[in-house]
Design a protein around this motif. Structure first.
Motif, mmCIF file in Angstrom:
data_model
loop_
_atom_site.group_PDB
_atom_site.id
_atom_site.type_symbol
_atom_site.label_atom_id
_atom_site.label_comp_id
_atom_site.label_asym_id
_atom_site.label_seq_id
_atom_site.Cartn_x
_atom_site.Cartn_y
_atom_site.Cartn_z
ATOM 1 N N SER A 121 0.768 -1.215 -0.035
ATOM 2 C CA SER A 121 -0.058 0.145 -0.133
ATOM 3 C C SER A 121 0.638 1.182 -0.157
ATOM 4 O O SER A 121 1.831 1.281 0.857
ATOM 5 N N THR A 122 0.364 2.372 -0.919
ATOM 6 C CA THR A 122 1.338 3.425 -1.015
ATOM 7 C C THR A 122 0.068 4.650 -1.167
ATOM 8 O O THR A 122 -0.787 4.429 -1.592
ATOM 9 N N HIS A 123 0.713 5.734 -0.497
ATOM 10 C CA HIS A 123 -0.182 7.077 -0.595
ATOM 11 C C HIS A 123 0.618 8.151 -1.349
ATOM 12 O O HIS A 123 -0.460 9.383 -1.196
ATOM 13 N N ASP A 124 1.810 8.122 -1.644
ATOM 14 C CA ASP A 124 2.628 9.288 -2.317
ATOM 15 C C ASP A 124 3.546 8.762 -3.268
ATOM 16 O O ASP A 124 3.914 7.433 -3.208
ATOM 17 N N VAL A 152 -9.038 6.813 6.347
ATOM 18 C CA VAL A 152 -7.930 7.135 5.498
ATOM 19 C C VAL A 152 -7.588 8.399 5.822
ATOM 20 O O VAL A 152 -8.353 9.494 5.966
ATOM 21 N N HIS A 154 -5.210 10.036 3.736
ATOM 22 C CA HIS A 154 -4.621 10.869 2.810
ATOM 23 C C HIS A 154 -5.201 10.509 1.257
ATOM 24 O O HIS A 154 -5.535 9.210 1.157
#
Ligand code: 3NM
Length: 224
Positions: A121-124, A152, A154
């Motif tokens: 999982s990534t967010h940026d 969440v 982000h």
């Protein structure tokens, strides 16, 4: 696998039995009649199923996961376990999906071997590049939209996805608040798969919800 990750039938594994995650990537919820709802969804056309069971005892997870894994075998769906490398190993699942706090890709690789799929999982952009560098086979990227399925913090949205898409060379799975109504925007932004919980599993007809998403995918990314 194309190295810009844009082909529809994107194979992320290296064994003789290729696994694909491209298309509709379904994640389990914890509501009643899970197996029956998943069965319907798989019938509708799910490429990969992620078994995500928060706060359940190990034995309970094992029993439930085995039933779902068997269903995946029947439908030719890739079966991935969330969070737990040890559960993935015990089940001989097709892969594991790691959150940012679930340990390293290298540990998972060491435990599961090269033939298994490891997602993160990534967010940026930083997290995405880091996951790729660590050797993840694909990344989840989200959230695309607000969601009630997970807290969440982000929301990079489809704009964020479009930005990271050109920077990473592994498949990108858009996640968070994706529905039949907005999936096209996520696909247009460059997602190789759409990961969903509620829009399929809370739908009165999970088979129809899954097949509609699948259709959107196929229309946007026709088979070569
Ligand atoms: N991870 P729904 S959003 C499990 O942004 C999960 O990393 C997210 O559920 C992230 O399809 C999310 O119901 C929940 O919105 C996805």
């Amino acid at each position: 696998m194309s190295n810009n990750g844009r082909h529809f039938r994107l194979v992320v594994n290296k064994t003789t039995e290729p696994f694909s995650i491209a298309g509709v990537y379904l994640i389990t919820d914890q509501n009643e009649d899970l197996v029956e709802r998943v069965r319907l969804a798989l019938r509708g056309g799910v490429t990969a199923l992620q078994y995500r069971a928060k706060d359940k005892k190990h034995e309970e997870c094992l029993t439930e996961a085995r039933v779902l894994q068997q269903l995946c075998r029947e439908f030719g769906t890739t079966f991935i376990v969330n969070d737990s490398v040890s559960l993935a190993r015990e089940l001989d699942a097709d892969g594991v999906h790691l959150g940012q706090d679930d340990g390293s890709v290298s540990y998972a690789r060491e435990q599961l071997g090269d033939a298994k799929i490891i997602g993160k999982s990534t967010h940026d952009l930083n997290e995405a590049l880091q996951a790729e560098k660590e050797g993840a086979d694909y990344i989840g990227f989200g959230a695309m939209y607000p969601t009630e399925s997970k807290l969440v913090t982000h929301i990079p949205g489809t704009q964020g996805l479009a930005q990271i898409r050109s920077e990473v060379n592994i498949p990108v799975v858009g996640i968070g608040g994706i529905t039949v109504g907005n999936a096209c925007r996520v696909i247009d932004a460059g997602a190789d798969a759409v990961a969903v919980i509620s829009s399929v599993l809370s739908h009165p007809r999970p088979d129809m919800a899954a097949s509609t998403l699948r259709l959107l995918f196929n229309r946007q990314r026709p088979f070569p």
